[in-house]
Scaffold this active site. Structure first.
Site, PDB file in Angstrom:
ATOM      1  CB  SER A 192      59.557  83.464 -24.229  1.00  0.00           C
ATOM      2  OG  SER A 192      60.083  82.704 -25.299  1.00  0.00           O
ATOM      3  NE  ARG A 193      53.506  81.078 -19.799  1.00  0.00           N
ATOM      4  CZ  ARG A 193      53.249  80.148 -20.732  1.00  0.00           C
ATOM      5  NH1 ARG A 193      53.470  80.437 -22.010  1.00  0.00           N
ATOM      6  NH2 ARG A 193      52.778  78.972 -20.406  1.00  0.00           N
ATOM      7  CG  LEU A 194      59.390  87.704 -22.724  1.00  0.00           C
ATOM      8  CD1 LEU A 194      60.591  87.922 -23.635  1.00  0.00           C
ATOM      9  CD2 LEU A 194      59.659  88.294 -21.337  1.00  0.00           C
TER      10      LEU A 194
END
Length: 214
Positions: A192-194
């Site tokens: 999730s692009r974290l």
């Protein structure tokens, strides 16, 4: 415009994680750990990185170079001292290197001061290069405009003739640079692009680590 929509190109990450507790105290040791890991899975040219410099208008300019050595004092690459990047480094001796190892979903960014390596070190490395690369170093007026490829081929032929009966030594206009790091960031892709980001900054002789938001 080509097929498909570039905005639809996506990849979700998540094969590894990174934290302040998991990294080593020294960024060079951490780099070595990741570099050796990438060598097992990345294939050829795992040492390729983007070297970014500043041109005369303070505009960033990047190109891919090959890392040839790394140690506690920095990261070494070789080039023509009359090339465009060399002119930029003479004017502004700061640069960054960016490594990306797709197979491990990892990126490393190194920022620091640039210096030429001692001539004797460049001499040793030059002798280790294949003969064709040695000749190419003499023959190519790197970054200068040339009329065509035949011009290069003629220069190669002239260089071979010149050194037909003498030792093929390193030209004075070719050699190494070392990037002495003041900041090193390790990036690990996460879902999730974290993404996980740990940055080392140097305070005197001590490296400090911080976690950055993705």
């Amino acid at each position: 415009m080509g097929e498909g929509n570039i905005q639809d190109i996506r990849k979700d990450y998540g094969i590894e994680e990174l934290s302040k507790a998991s990294v080593l105290d020294n960024p060079i040791d951490q780099f070595e750990l990741w570099f050796k890991d990438a060598m097992k899975s990345e294939g050829c040219e795992v040492n390729a990185c983007v070297l970014s410099t500043l041109d005369e208008n303070q505009c960033p300019e990047g190109r891919v170079v090959l890392l040839k050595f790394y140690a506690e004092d920095g990261f070494t690459f070789y080039t023509n001292y009359q090339s465009k990047k060399a002119v930029q480094l003479a004017r502004h001796p700061m640069a960054s290197m960016t490594f990306y190892w797709r197979s491990r979903e990892r990126q490393v960014r190194v920022k620091g001061r640039i210096e030429k390596v001692p001539a004797e070190i460049s001499d040793v490395y030059f002798k280790e290069r294949p003969e064709g690369s040695q000749i190419g170093a003499w023959a190519s007026p790197q970054s200068q405009e040339i009329p065509d490829r035949a011009f290069l081929q003629e220069r190669v032929a002239e260089t071979k003739q010149r050194f037909a009966h003498e030792e093929l030594t390193r030209p004075e206009f070719w050699g190494g640079y070392i990037l002495q790091p003041i900041e090193v960031e390790f990036w690990q892709g996460r879902p999730s692009r974290l993404h996980d980001r740990i940055v080392y900054t140097r305070e005197g002789e001590v490296w400090e680590t911080k976690r950055l938001a993705p």
